[in-house]
Each structure stands twice: as structure tokens, then as C-alpha cells.
Motif scaffolding. Structure first.
Motif, PDB file in Angstrom:
ATOM      1  N   GLN A 105       0.808  -1.212   0.000  1.00  0.00           N
ATOM      2  CA  GLN A 105       0.000   0.000   0.000  1.00  0.00           C
ATOM      3  C   GLN A 105       0.848   1.273   0.000  1.00  0.00           C
ATOM      4  O   GLN A 105       0.615   2.167  -0.827  1.00  0.00           O
ATOM      5  N   PRO A 106       1.834   1.430   0.893  1.00  0.00           N
ATOM      6  CA  PRO A 106       2.635   2.666   0.839  1.00  0.00           C
ATOM      7  C   PRO A 106       3.403   2.828  -0.459  1.00  0.00           C
ATOM      8  O   PRO A 106       3.577   3.950  -0.946  1.00  0.00           O
ATOM      9  N   LEU A 107       3.867   1.722  -1.056  1.00  0.00           N
ATOM     10  CA  LEU A 107       4.559   1.827  -2.338  1.00  0.00           C
ATOM     11  C   LEU A 107       3.588   2.228  -3.445  1.00  0.00           C
ATOM     12  O   LEU A 107       3.944   3.007  -4.342  1.00  0.00           O
ATOM     13  N   ASN A 108       2.368   1.706  -3.379  1.00  0.00           N
ATOM     14  CA  ASN A 108       1.360   2.123  -4.364  1.00  0.00           C
ATOM     15  C   ASN A 108       1.059   3.610  -4.234  1.00  0.00           C
ATOM     16  O   ASN A 108       0.845   4.311  -5.229  1.00  0.00           O
ATOM     17  N   GLU A 109       1.039   4.107  -3.002  1.00  0.00           N
ATOM     18  CA  GLU A 109       0.762   5.524  -2.791  1.00  0.00           C
ATOM     19  C   GLU A 109       1.869   6.400  -3.372  1.00  0.00           C
ATOM     20  O   GLU A 109       1.599   7.499  -3.862  1.00  0.00           O
ATOM     21  N   ILE A 110       3.104   5.905  -3.333  1.00  0.00           N
ATOM     22  CA  ILE A 110       4.201   6.644  -3.968  1.00  0.00           C
ATOM     23  C   ILE A 110       3.942   6.768  -5.458  1.00  0.00           C
ATOM     24  O   ILE A 110       4.092   7.851  -6.054  1.00  0.00           O
ATOM     25  N   MET A 111       3.543   5.657  -6.091  1.00  0.00           N
ATOM     26  CA  MET A 111       3.245   5.690  -7.523  1.00  0.00           C
ATOM     27  C   MET A 111       2.088   6.627  -7.839  1.00  0.00           C
ATOM     28  O   MET A 111       2.117   7.382  -8.816  1.00  0.00           O
ATOM     29  N   LEU A 112       1.031   6.571  -7.011  1.00  0.00           N
ATOM     30  CA  LEU A 112      -0.134   7.408  -7.270  1.00  0.00           C
ATOM     31  C   LEU A 112       0.211   8.890  -7.155  1.00  0.00           C
ATOM     32  O   LEU A 112      -0.230   9.695  -7.979  1.00  0.00           O
ATOM     33  N   ARG A 113       0.988   9.260  -6.145  1.00  0.00           N
ATOM     34  CA  ARG A 113       1.385  10.675  -6.007  1.00  0.00           C
ATOM     35  C   ARG A 113       2.136  11.140  -7.241  1.00  0.00           C
ATOM     36  O   ARG A 113       1.916  12.249  -7.732  1.00  0.00           O
ATOM     37  N   ARG A 114       3.010  10.281  -7.762  1.00  0.00           N
ATOM     38  CA  ARG A 114       3.760  10.651  -8.965  1.00  0.00           C
ATOM     39  C   ARG A 114       2.844  10.762 -10.177  1.00  0.00           C
ATOM     40  O   ARG A 114       3.017  11.649 -11.027  1.00  0.00           O
ATOM     41  N   LEU A 115       1.870   9.859 -10.258  1.00  0.00           N
ATOM     42  CA  LEU A 115       0.944   9.911 -11.387  1.00  0.00           C
ATOM     43  C   LEU A 115       0.115  11.182 -11.336  1.00  0.00           C
ATOM     44  O   LEU A 115      -0.074  11.856 -12.365  1.00  0.00           O
ATOM     45  N   TRP A 116      -0.400  11.534 -10.139  1.00  0.00           N
ATOM     46  CA  TRP A 116      -1.189  12.765 -10.046  1.00  0.00           C
ATOM     47  C   TRP A 116      -0.337  13.976 -10.415  1.00  0.00           C
ATOM     48  O   TRP A 116      -0.816  14.878 -11.117  1.00  0.00           O
ATOM     49  N   ASP A 117       0.898  14.007  -9.951  1.00  0.00           N
ATOM     50  CA  ASP A 117       1.762  15.154 -10.245  1.00  0.00           C
ATOM     51  C   ASP A 117       2.048  15.268 -11.744  1.00  0.00           C
ATOM     52  O   ASP A 117       2.108  16.381 -12.278  1.00  0.00           O
ATOM     53  N   GLU A 118       2.213  14.114 -12.391  1.00  0.00           N
ATOM     54  CA  GLU A 118       2.582  14.142 -13.810  1.00  0.00           C
ATOM     55  C   GLU A 118       1.381  14.288 -14.731  1.00  0.00           C
ATOM     56  O   GLU A 118       1.432  15.022 -15.725  1.00  0.00           O
ATOM     57  N   ALA A 119       0.289  13.581 -14.427  1.00  0.00           N
ATOM     58  CA  ALA A 119      -0.825  13.497 -15.372  1.00  0.00           C
ATOM     59  C   ALA A 119      -2.042  14.320 -14.982  1.00  0.00           C
ATOM     60  O   ALA A 119      -2.953  14.497 -15.800  1.00  0.00           O
ATOM     61  N   VAL A 120      -2.087  14.822 -13.743  1.00  0.00           N
ATOM     62  CA  VAL A 120      -3.286  15.529 -13.282  1.00  0.00           C
ATOM     63  C   VAL A 120      -2.902  16.893 -12.723  1.00  0.00           C
ATOM     64  O   VAL A 120      -2.895  17.089 -11.495  1.00  0.00           O
ATOM     65  N   PRO A 121      -2.566  17.847 -13.580  1.00  0.00           N
ATOM     66  CA  PRO A 121      -2.252  19.182 -13.075  1.00  0.00           C
ATOM     67  C   PRO A 121      -3.508  19.829 -12.497  1.00  0.00           C
ATOM     68  O   PRO A 121      -4.610  19.690 -13.033  1.00  0.00           O
TER      69      PRO A 121
END
Length: 486
Positions: A105-121
Motif C-alpha cells: 500500500q505505501p509503495l502504491n501511494e508513492i506511484m499514485l502521487r507521482r501519477l497525479w503530479d505528472e498526469a493531473v495538473p
């Protein structure tokens, strides 16, 4: 944002991991209470908690009656403490314990934060003008004091019955508008016993605490004003605002600004997930709801390869399988399966769709090269192991540590006297068996609260060999009764 249930308490009882060839931990092989009584109530990595030993432990130390629930709880704790103590004896840093499930779960959250930063301005700039306008409309932090007369619908009300209630509500509203006393009519007609007994007074409450239609109506009134009848799922409400307290914007403005920013972030992320869902043609199998309920009602101890691979949710280039869902059930917190069984079709469909969306967006993050680095993975694993070691220390299972049992556990070393020198401190328990036994005594006697191991229980049991003999719980209860009988 899709959410996965937090990590678990362990798998079902009476299950031994097949094919486990580990040698038992040598220092645990001579458990102090394994030698008593012929039948094992529980087993863990080659060690046994006998019926007689468990009964004696409970009879001698428990502050509550030794019923089947207590016996089962003691057996569960013994299994978990024994598995953890053995791991610690073999490897003090728990480096050999696979903590992958706990780090997922914490590793998935790292990926999600990066995805939001990159793909969801997201535009998080909230101007003072917008803040002022929304503050005037929404009144964050406001407190209302109000009164109501509730005219409830009959159970399973028909459309005609609902109309009848509305007519009564309109009649009472006309009486109130003409000057009738609100408190008198509330005591006579209101179906809300809590407020009716106080002349309809609902007390003081913050915005968002009441049913949405009631909340909107109350905070849209002026102090002293009577509102029009408001319909909710439970009936018609006649509402009067008695007083309103609204903080100054200088007091709560910055907190309100952050709330607006968070709303924008959530809205942008939800829109991105919906677009990804639509573009990927995510859909549930025709019988997905029935399968999910059947699995929740009777979680299987094992699945055939074909059954585990069966698709529950699909999308272009991917799928969420029955096996994936069973793992969720195994790892879910208490009450999760009950929520599935009690959910409406709409609620369950939304929950399943959310599981598919989570998998879908994680695949999107990996495809964009946003997976955690090896260093991040190792760092999270180290944090998990540190947490487990902290729990082990609190329980008293770390090698070279422990707490005395008996009177001294309650914190009371005897003061020296003129006639008797102070006794030397007791040595720390030397073996895992002793540490486990003393830890159990502290819990059973009420001298120490149970330290919740959470998902560690599943990790230990999944990677160890264990079993609880349900058929011997009754025999243990009977043995306790025999010990306590005069």
C-alpha cells in the motif's frame, strides 16, 4: 480515489501451510508448557500449546471466565507470539521476514502521487475574491441553533401516504405562520422524540451534521425565520432557525482556502480516473456481484488455478481476477465481508469497480515509469520492520528483554526493609518460550493490553506453519472448569 482495505488480521483457523519444509526454531522446540497434557490446542513452527497447559494458564491467571471465546483468543495470541518470537530468535532484525504485503500500500501511494503530479495538473490558486464569495455562501465553521417538527413517513409508505404527510405538514406550517406556538405543536405532532420533548429544539450544530436537505434549509434561513416544509427520506421537516453564529473570515479563512484546494485536487483526480475507466472500457463480469457475495459468505481455503484466474473485472489489456478478490478478503479488516454481504447492488458494484480502477491506474503509473525505486522499496520495508520490532518490544518478545510476571509486573518492586534486603532483579526471560508465556500471562491477567499486530499476523502465519484445533476448544474449557472446581 480508489481505496484498498487496510492490511489484515490473519487467515482462517485450522489451516496449515502445505509443503512448508522449514525446520522448527530450536529454542522454541522445548516450550515450557508444551509438555503438559497429551492433546495440542495450537501448534506453531513445530511447537505445541497443549489443552492442559492452556487451561492451566487461563485458570491460574485470567480475570474473566474461561469460556470458548477466551480460549480461542489465547490460542490465537499464542500462535502469533510464538511465530514472532521464533523469527526474532533466528533473525533479530527480521530481515528474513517477507514484508511485501505490508509495503504494497505505501509503495502504491508513492506511484499514485507521482501519477497525479505528472498526469493531473491542478490549479490550486484560490483568489481572495473567490474565497470571500464562497465564504458568504457556505459559511464554514458556522453553528446553528434550530427547532423542528418532524412528520415521519410510515414504514414502506406509498405515494398516497407520502402525499398525506405532506398535506399535514403544509397545514401545520400555515398554523405556525399564523402565529401558533412552535413548541406546543412540536410536542403534540413531532415524530422525533428527542426534539419533541424539548419543544422541537434540535440544539446547536455545525454545518454538515444534519441530513443534507435539512442542513441546507436551516443555514439558508435568517434567525427567527420559519422555513417551508422540507422533504427527506424519513419524512417532512418544519424548521425554524433560532440563532446563527458565523466566524469571521479572518478566523477560518486559510483553513477554508485549503479545503477548496483539496476539493479541486479530488475533483481533478476523480475526473482523470473516470476518463481512464471509460477509455479502457472497464466492466464487471455479468455475475460479478453474485460471485463476490458468495466468496464473502464462505471464503475458500484454497482455489483451483482455473477458478483463481476467472475474470471478475476486465478492461482493455488487463483484468482483476477472482483470486485477486479472495486475497482482498483474506487481508481485509474485521467487518469487511459483512459490508459486502449487506451492501446493495449499487454499492457493491461501485466497490468492485473501485478495485478495478485502482489496478488500472497503478498499471498506468507503471507504464509511465513511475514505479518506486529499489531504494524506496528497501526504505519502506525497513520502516515496516522497525514498526514490528517496536510492537515486539512492547509485548516483551525481543531477545534479552522481558517483564516479570506476578506482582512485579504491575510495577511494584518491594521496597527494602531493615529485616529483609531487597531481592535481586529477576533475569530477563532466556528463551522465546519464556517470553511468550510471560507475555500471555500479562495479557490474560489484565496487566497489559493486547498490542494489535494488524497485518503482521497475516505475514507471520503466511510464512510459518501453524494450526489451531477448533475441536479441542471445548475440551480446554472443560479442563478449566475442572481445575477451578473445589
Amino acid at each position: 480515489m480508489p481505496h484498498r482495505p487496510s492490511s489484515p488480521v490473519g487467515p482462517g483457523r485450522d489451516r496449515r501451510r502445505p509443503g512448508d519444509s522449514r525446520r522448527p526454531y530450536p529454542l522454541l522446540a522445548t516450550l515450557a508448557f508444551a509438555a503438559c497434557g497429551p492433546g495440542a490446542l495450537a501448534e506453531a513452527d513445530g511447537n505445541r500449546l497443549t489443552v492442559d497447559a492452556a487451561a492451566r494458564l487461563i485458570a491460574d491467571h485470567s480475570t474473566v471466565a474461561g469460556d470458548s471465546q477466551v480460549v480461542r483468543a489465547v490460542a490465537e495470541l499464542w500462535v502469533d507470539y510464538t511465530l514472532l518470537a521464533g523469527r526474532l530468535e533466528e533473525d533479530g532484525g527480521l530481515g528474513s521476514l517477507d514484508v511485501g504485503l505490508a509495503t504494497e500500500q505505501p509503495l502504491n501511494e508513492i506511484m499514485l502521487r507521482r501519477l497525479w503530479d505528472e498526469a493531473v495538473p491542478v490549479d490550486t490558486v484560490v483568489t481572495d475574491e473567490e474565497l470571500t464569495a464562497r465564504f458568504a455562501t457556505e459559511m464554514p465553521g458556522a453553528h446553528a441553533t434550530a427547532s423542528q417538527i418532524l412528520l415521519p413517513f410510515p414504514r414502506g409508505a406509498t405515494a398516497r401516504q407520502r402525499d398525506s404527510v405532506r398535506v399535514v405538514a403544509e397545514g401545520l406550517h400555515a398554523q405556525l405562520a399564523a402565529g401558533s406556538d412552535f413548541a406546543t405543536l412540536a410536542r403534540r405532532y413531532s415524530g422525533d422524540p428527542g426534539s419533541a420533548a424539548h419543544g422541537g429544539s434540535m440544539g446547536t450544530f455545525e454545518r454538515g451534521q444534519m441530513l443534507a436537505p435539512v442542513d441546507e434549509a436551516v443555514f439558508g434561513l435568517r434567525p427567527g425565520q420559519l422555513g417551508d416544509p422540507v422533504e427527506t427520506a424519513i419524512g417532512y421537516h418544519l424548521l425554524r432557525l433560532d440563532a446563527l453564529e458565523v466566524p469571521e473570515i479572518d478566523e477560518v479563512g486559510e483553513e477554508f482556502r485549503r479545503r477548496i484546494q483539496q476539493e479541486r485536487i479530488v475533483a481533478a483526480e476523480s475526473a482523470y480516473v473516470s476518463a481512464l475507466d471509460s477509455a479502457s472500457a472497464l466492466s464487471l463480469a455479468e455475475d460479478a456481484l453474485d460471485v463476490a457475495r458468495a466468496l464473502a459468505a464462505a471464503p475458500p481455503s484454497s482455489l483451483s488455478r482455473g477458478a483463481a484466474r476467472r475474470d471478475l473485472i476486465t478492461w482493455d489489456g488487463g483484468a482483476y481476477s477472482v483470486g485477486d478478490f479472495v486475497r482482498i478478503l483474506e487481508n481485509a479488516p474485521a467487518g469487511f465481508t459483512g459490508n459486502i454481504l449487506n451492501a446493495s447492488d449499487e454499492e457493491l458494484e461501485g466497490a468492485l469497480r473501485q478495485l478495478g480502477q485502482e489496478r488500472l491506474i497503478l498499471e498506468e503509473a507503471r507504464a509511465r515509469g513511475l514505479a518506486p525505486t529499489r531504494e524506496e522499496t528497501d526504505s519502506v520495508a525497513a520502516e515496516v520492520r522497525d514498526v514490528i520490532l517496536g510492537w515486539a518490544e512492547a509485548i516483551g518478545l525481543l531477545p534479552g528483554t522481558g517483564m516479570e510476571t506476578g506482582d512485579s509486573v504491575a510495577g511494584a518492586a518491594l521496597e527494602p526493609t531493615d529485616s529483609a534486603p531487597a531481592a535481586p532483579p529477576s533475569p530477563a526471560p532466556a528463551t522465546p518460550a519464556e517470553r511468550v508465556r510471560e507475555a500471555l500471562i500479562r495479557v490474560i491477567s489484565g496487566q497489559q493490553q493486547v498490542v494489535p499486530l494488524g497485518g503482521v499476523t497475516f505475514l507471520l502465519r503466511d510464512q510459518g506453519s501453524w494450526r489451531i484445533h477448533e475441536s479441542r476448544i471445548g475440551a480446554t474449557v472443560a479442563r478449566i472448569t475442572g481445575i477451578l472446581s473445589p
